[in-house]
Design a protein around this motif. Sequence first.
Motif, mmCIF file in Angstrom:
data_model
loop_
_atom_site.group_PDB
_atom_site.id
_atom_site.type_symbol
_atom_site.label_atom_id
_atom_site.label_comp_id
_atom_site.label_asym_id
_atom_site.label_seq_id
_atom_site.Cartn_x
_atom_site.Cartn_y
_atom_site.Cartn_z
ATOM 1 N N GLN A 358 39.822 -47.655 -28.496
ATOM 2 C CA GLN A 358 40.680 -46.778 -29.289
ATOM 3 C C GLN A 358 40.601 -47.098 -30.782
ATOM 4 N N LEU A 359 40.627 -48.377 -31.107
ATOM 5 C CA LEU A 359 40.571 -48.759 -32.516
ATOM 6 C C LEU A 359 39.229 -48.374 -33.148
ATOM 7 N N ASN A 360 38.164 -48.540 -32.395
ATOM 8 C CA ASN A 360 36.834 -48.255 -32.942
ATOM 9 C C ASN A 360 36.570 -46.760 -33.076
ATOM 10 N N ARG A 361 37.401 -45.922 -32.482
ATOM 11 C CA ARG A 361 37.247 -44.481 -32.595
ATOM 12 C C ARG A 361 38.379 -43.854 -33.398
ATOM 13 N N ARG A 362 39.057 -44.668 -34.151
ATOM 14 C CA ARG A 362 40.121 -44.195 -35.026
ATOM 15 C C ARG A 362 39.555 -44.117 -36.453
ATOM 16 N N PRO A 363 39.631 -42.950 -37.123
ATOM 17 C CA PRO A 363 39.065 -42.830 -38.478
ATOM 18 C C PRO A 363 39.775 -43.767 -39.451
ATOM 19 N N ARG A 364 38.993 -44.333 -40.358
ATOM 20 C CA ARG A 364 39.529 -45.287 -41.330
ATOM 21 C C ARG A 364 39.267 -44.788 -42.750
ATOM 22 N N LEU A 365 40.271 -44.805 -43.574
ATOM 23 C CA LEU A 365 40.130 -44.356 -44.949
ATOM 24 C C LEU A 365 39.094 -45.180 -45.698
ATOM 25 N N VAL A 366 39.078 -46.494 -45.441
ATOM 26 C CA VAL A 366 38.139 -47.371 -46.136
ATOM 27 C C VAL A 366 36.692 -47.031 -45.803
ATOM 28 N N LEU A 367 36.470 -46.320 -44.674
ATOM 29 C CA LEU A 367 35.125 -45.910 -44.261
ATOM 30 C C LEU A 367 34.859 -44.443 -44.584
ATOM 31 N N GLY A 368 35.662 -43.868 -45.445
ATOM 32 C CA GLY A 368 35.494 -42.457 -45.764
ATOM 33 C C GLY A 368 35.887 -41.558 -44.615
ATOM 34 N N ASP A 369 36.926 -41.955 -43.869
ATOM 35 C CA ASP A 369 37.418 -41.224 -42.700
ATOM 36 C C ASP A 369 36.407 -41.164 -41.563
ATOM 37 N N ARG A 370 35.432 -42.022 -41.602
ATOM 38 C CA ARG A 370 34.572 -42.192 -40.431
ATOM 39 C C ARG A 370 35.184 -43.265 -39.534
ATOM 40 N N THR A 371 34.712 -43.342 -38.320
ATOM 41 C CA THR A 371 35.230 -44.346 -37.393
ATOM 42 C C THR A 371 34.324 -45.567 -37.422
ATOM 43 N N PRO A 372 34.859 -46.743 -37.076
ATOM 44 C CA PRO A 372 34.005 -47.924 -36.984
ATOM 45 C C PRO A 372 32.834 -47.734 -36.016
ATOM 46 N N ALA A 373 33.063 -47.001 -34.941
ATOM 47 C CA ALA A 373 31.984 -46.772 -33.978
ATOM 48 C C ALA A 373 30.846 -45.969 -34.616
ATOM 49 N N GLU A 374 31.184 -44.970 -35.437
ATOM 50 C CA GLU A 374 30.158 -44.174 -36.104
ATOM 51 C C GLU A 374 29.354 -45.013 -37.081
ATOM 52 N N VAL A 375 30.052 -45.830 -37.873
ATOM 53 C CA VAL A 375 29.357 -46.659 -38.858
ATOM 54 C C VAL A 375 28.493 -47.706 -38.162
ATOM 55 N N MET A 376 28.987 -48.264 -37.074
ATOM 56 C CA MET A 376 28.194 -49.243 -36.329
ATOM 57 C C MET A 376 26.948 -48.576 -35.740
ATOM 58 N N ARG A 377 27.100 -47.351 -35.263
ATOM 59 C CA ARG A 377 25.955 -46.641 -34.694
ATOM 60 C C ARG A 377 24.881 -46.420 -35.773
ATOM 61 N N GLU A 378 25.296 -46.074 -36.977
ATOM 62 C CA GLU A 378 24.361 -45.902 -38.069
ATOM 63 C C GLU A 378 23.622 -47.196 -38.400
ATOM 64 N N CYS A 379 24.354 -48.305 -38.338
ATOM 65 C CA CYS A 379 23.730 -49.601 -38.640
ATOM 66 C C CYS A 379 22.666 -49.963 -37.590
ATOM 67 N N LEU A 380 22.913 -49.552 -36.355
ATOM 68 C CA LEU A 380 21.962 -49.886 -35.290
ATOM 69 C C LEU A 380 20.735 -48.980 -35.323
ATOM 70 N N THR A 381 20.868 -47.759 -35.836
ATOM 71 C CA THR A 381 19.733 -46.829 -35.855
ATOM 72 C C THR A 381 18.930 -46.909 -37.146
ATOM 73 N N CYS A 382 19.569 -47.389 -38.244
ATOM 74 C CA CYS A 382 18.853 -47.497 -39.519
ATOM 75 C C CYS A 382 18.262 -48.898 -39.649
ATOM 76 N N PRO A 383 17.164 -49.044 -40.376
ATOM 77 C CA PRO A 383 16.598 -50.388 -40.609
ATOM 78 C C PRO A 383 17.585 -51.272 -41.343
ATOM 79 N N LEU A 384 17.710 -52.500 -40.884
ATOM 80 C CA LEU A 384 18.641 -53.463 -41.513
ATOM 81 C C LEU A 384 17.881 -54.299 -42.531
ATOM 82 N N THR A 385 18.432 -54.394 -43.703
ATOM 83 C CA THR A 385 17.806 -55.219 -44.752
ATOM 84 C C THR A 385 18.760 -56.301 -45.179
ATOM 85 N N ARG A 386 18.191 -57.381 -45.591
ATOM 86 C CA ARG A 386 19.023 -58.478 -46.085
ATOM 87 C C ARG A 386 19.284 -58.292 -47.567
#
Length: 386
Positions: A358-386
């Motif tokens: 529930q928490l990971n699918r709740r939109p967050r203002l700090v994420l631009g009203d995206r959910t933590p699950a959405e942002v995490m999904r983007e991190c897993l599909t995009c190349p990670l750089t240090r």
Amino acid sequence: MPKYAPNKMPSSVKKQYFELLREGYKGAAAARVVGVSASCGSNWFIEAGSMIVPDTGPISPRFLTQNDRIAIADGLQAKQTVKEIATSIGKSFQTVYREIKRNAKPDGSYHPWWAHNQSLLRRRRPKEEKIRGSEPLRTLVREKLTEKWSPQQIARHLAREYANDVTMRACPETIYRALFAGLLGRREAKLRTGRTRRKKQRRGVPTLNKIKNMTLIHERPIEVTGRTVPGHWEGDLSIGRGQGSAIGTLVERTTRYVHLIHLPHGWKAPQVRNALITQTAHIPPQLRRTLTWDQGRELTLHEDIEALTGFRIYFCDPHSPWQRGTNENTNGLLRQYFPKGTNLSVHTARDLREVAHQLNRRPRLVLGDRTPAEVMRECLTCPLTR
């Protein structure tokens, strides 16, 4: 024999005279040794209060010595300012101000040997407790405690109402000591906190690290602060009623993604170690970079956790929850599901997964009203750089 003015002789001569008296010399004999008349020595003795208190010897350098008091008297006679005197003896000007106010003679003049005698008299031990020796003070303090006044409030009241009567003054520490020593009657219900025994006092004593080989947060990579690279987590325990149960909370700093750790067998170091190793195994290795925790004893086995999970663990400074601000915020959100003071052991692993879901699918203002699950999904599909 030439006449001597008692107050015209150098301080060094007077100092030698009083040192001889403390060694056991008679007044006339001490006067002959320093080269003054017996009547001159007698005048010095009377001026010092007609008594010589034995000096106990070396004391802490933070206290004033006889030489310091002589320098203060000489400075006052030379019309120096208090700050100039303080600089000359290596003390703070507040110390010199207090010394002059506290140890001046009744007529307001400052005499170094009088002042030193007064200091030695106060230093004598054992000394009767002030509240034990004063029935009026003891009665008044007991009445105020019964009215639920705190020791600090009582001390301020005494200072206001008895400004000119030092026998009716007591600092908060004196009141606490008298209370816990039983001088004020029954200890129960005397303090608003309900305490009946003294807490351990360790002021100025540094607390040794309880956890060996800790790496503190100040050595953490700078990229963690920027929140631009995912894989950096903050962790903590949410403790239940009576400290009998707990839930581990992990939150990723960049995505605010929450993962809850089920602790059905307790939350001591071995149980927390085992739970973290097994319940974070599904997290992709590229998202297991660092883990920031407080200095709780539950992470005593942090080296085992690092070796078997791939996390590099960093510890916050003591009493610094703001260094894990994301995790503290998440713990506040979790109180909606796990109220403070409840038994957390009744919640199953499935319950924790549902709350995290529930928490990971709740939109967050700090994420631009995206959910933590959405942002995490983007991190897993995009190349990670240090």
